[in-house]
Design a protein around this motif. Structure first.
Motif, short mmCIF file in Angstrom:
data_model
loop_
_atom_site.label_atom_id
_atom_site.label_comp_id
_atom_site.label_asym_id
_atom_site.label_seq_id
_atom_site.Cartn_x
_atom_site.Cartn_y
_atom_site.Cartn_z
N ALA A 123 1.38 -0.78 0.44
CA ALA A 123 0.39 0.20 -0.05
C ALA A 123 0.78 1.07 0.38
CB ALA A 123 -1.40 -0.08 1.23
N ILE A 124 -0.10 2.37 -0.51
CA ILE A 124 1.37 3.27 -0.46
C ILE A 124 0.66 4.80 0.58
CG2 ILE A 124 1.54 5.61 -1.95
CD1 ILE A 124 2.97 3.11 -3.10
N ILE A 125 1.46 4.89 1.55
CA ILE A 125 0.78 5.84 2.15
C ILE A 125 1.46 7.48 2.26
CG2 ILE A 125 0.17 4.20 4.22
CD1 ILE A 125 2.92 5.20 5.39
N PHE A 126 0.93 8.65 2.67
CA PHE A 126 1.51 10.06 2.54
C PHE A 126 1.89 10.64 3.90
CE2 PHE A 126 1.52 14.40 1.87
CZ PHE A 126 2.33 14.63 0.77
N LYS A 127 2.53 10.84 4.89
CA LYS A 127 2.56 11.12 5.81
C LYS A 127 4.27 12.34 5.81
CE LYS A 127 4.16 9.36 10.63
NZ LYS A 127 4.25 7.59 11.32
N GLU A 128 4.01 13.47 6.36
CA GLU A 128 4.76 14.10 6.71
C GLU A 128 5.15 14.18 5.72
OE1 GLU A 128 7.69 12.87 9.49
OE2 GLU A 128 5.87 12.90 11.28
N GLY A 129 4.69 14.85 4.57
CA GLY A 129 4.90 15.44 3.05
C GLY A 129 5.57 14.52 2.71
N LYS A 130 5.93 13.09 2.52
CA LYS A 130 6.70 12.54 2.11
C LYS A 130 5.58 10.95 1.82
CE LYS A 130 11.28 13.24 3.96
NZ LYS A 130 12.33 12.72 4.34
N TYR A 131 5.72 10.23 0.58
CA TYR A 131 5.19 8.69 0.13
C TYR A 131 6.19 7.54 0.69
CZ TYR A 131 1.93 11.27 -2.95
OH TYR A 131 0.76 12.40 -3.28
N SER A 132 5.41 6.75 0.93
CA SER A 132 6.13 5.43 1.28
C SER A 132 5.59 4.15 1.24
CB SER A 132 6.23 5.35 3.12
OG SER A 132 7.30 6.23 3.19
N ILE A 133 6.37 2.79 1.02
CA ILE A 133 5.83 1.89 0.37
C ILE A 133 5.20 1.57 1.63
CG2 ILE A 133 5.10 -0.77 -1.25
CD1 ILE A 133 7.60 1.69 -3.20
N ILE A 134 4.79 0.44 2.68
CA ILE A 134 4.53 -0.68 3.77
C ILE A 134 3.86 -1.41 2.47
CG2 ILE A 134 3.75 1.33 5.11
CD1 ILE A 134 1.29 0.26 5.39
N ASP A 135 3.85 -2.94 3.76
CA ASP A 135 3.75 -4.24 3.22
C ASP A 135 2.11 -4.42 4.62
OD1 ASP A 135 4.72 -4.75 5.84
OD2 ASP A 135 6.49 -6.13 5.01
N ASN A 136 2.08 -5.90 3.89
CA ASN A 136 0.65 -6.20 5.22
C ASN A 136 0.66 -6.35 6.56
OD1 ASN A 136 2.04 -8.88 4.91
ND2 ASN A 136 0.17 -8.68 3.61
N THR A 137 1.83 -5.85 7.12
CA THR A 137 2.35 -5.95 8.02
C THR A 137 2.41 -4.52 8.40
OG1 THR A 137 4.95 -6.11 7.94
CG2 THR A 137 3.30 -8.40 8.49
N GLY A 138 2.69 -3.91 8.04
CA GLY A 138 2.92 -2.46 8.40
C GLY A 138 4.79 -2.20 8.42
N LYS A 139 4.95 -2.94 8.09
CA LYS A 139 6.39 -2.42 8.30
C LYS A 139 6.72 -1.78 7.10
CE LYS A 139 10.89 -4.29 6.45
NZ LYS A 139 11.55 -6.00 6.58
N ILE A 140 7.54 -0.31 6.53
CA ILE A 140 7.72 0.63 5.96
C ILE A 140 8.46 0.24 4.28
CG2 ILE A 140 9.24 2.40 5.15
CD1 ILE A 140 8.05 4.01 7.05
#
Length: 267
Positions: A123-140
């Motif tokens: 999944a793609i998240i947007f936080k504090e002005g940056k995009y990140s990819i995480i897996d289904n355990t919440g790991k970035i």
């Protein structure tokens, strides 16, 4: 139903669920939570996941509560994970989001500005002005610089991104697999993604082979699309129903009485 209470029995008449004021029913392929006041349909039920959310509770497909949660809104589950929302203003317009599992466990804190649906295990998240990819355990998996913009979902294992005014595609590990050479890009669907190159809209496949399209008009909700000789028959949702990958000419633009005229080797 007796005295406005619902009882659930098995086929032999044994009581398997205590009386309650609401009962999950199926009607026309959709889930219905019926109480004594109103019938409410829930679109956030994913039949492949087997759970749905109502009134801050997670239910299975039979209406049995799995867990209680405390979020303002929870979207449908996908790959066992759902986006959870908490509103940060009284108008319900500003929010923070995160992710929970079917048992209500939070795998990523509800502190993101935007959260994409899980697909292909990412999944793609947007936080504090940056995009990140995480897996289904919440790991970035990977966090990108502030000048890089990511799409909202992985399709066909790829997600588009934009950097320095050009668009390309990354895989689920965050590795660039299609270089940013396009003016704009979109999500993959049915094996194709629409991009713009030198001002011209074209299609590409996951191997970055480019296709110039010729599309016929819809007839009865369907149409043919021609991608450089690859002919597909699709509906209005752009779901491919048939793929004519062999050497065949389509003799008409639509089916009549379930049949289509075609030509192969001049026959």
């Amino acid at each position: 139903n007796r005295h406005q209470l619902n009882f659930v029995f098995d086929l032999k008449g044994k009581l398997i669920d205590k009386p309650k004021n609401d009962l999950v029913l199926r009607r026309s392929g959709r889930l219905l939570l019926q109480d004594t006041q109103i019938d409410t349909y829930y679109d956030n039920f994913n039949s492949n996941e087997g759970v749905f959310v109502s009134d801050k509770k997670i239910y299975d497909a039979n209406g049995f509560m799995i867990s209680e949660i405390n979020y303002d809104k929870v979207y449908s589950f996908n790959e066992g994970v759902a986006v959870a929302i908490n509103f940060t203003d009284g108008l319900g317009t500003k929010h923070s989001c995160g992710y929970i599992t079917k048992n209500g466990k939070e795998i990523y804190p509800v502190n993101c500005k935007s959260c994409g649906l899980f697909n292909n295990g990412r999944a793609i998240i947007f936080k504090e002005g940056k995009y990140s990819i995480i897996d289904n355990t919440g790991k970035i998996i990977k966090t990108y610089p502030e000048d890089v913009v990511l799409g909202n979902i992985f399709e066909n294992g790829l997600c588009y991104y934009r950097e320095a005014g050009k668009s390309g595609y990354i895989n689920t590990d965050g590795k660039t697999v299609i270089q940013p050479i396009y003016d704009s890009a979109s999500n993959f669907k049915n094996g194709f993604a629409k991009v713009k190159k030198d001002g011209i809209e074209i299609f590409i496949d996951p191997q970055n082979k480019e296709y110039f399209s010729h599309q016929n008009p819809y007839y009865d909700g369907h149409r043919f699309m021609n991608y450089n000789g690859r002919i597909v028959y699709e509906n209005r949702k752009q779901e491919i129903l048939f793929d004519y990958t062999y050497d065949m000419d389509i003799g008409s633009l639509y089916y009549q009485e379930g049949l289509l005229i075609v030509k192969k080797e001049n026959k």
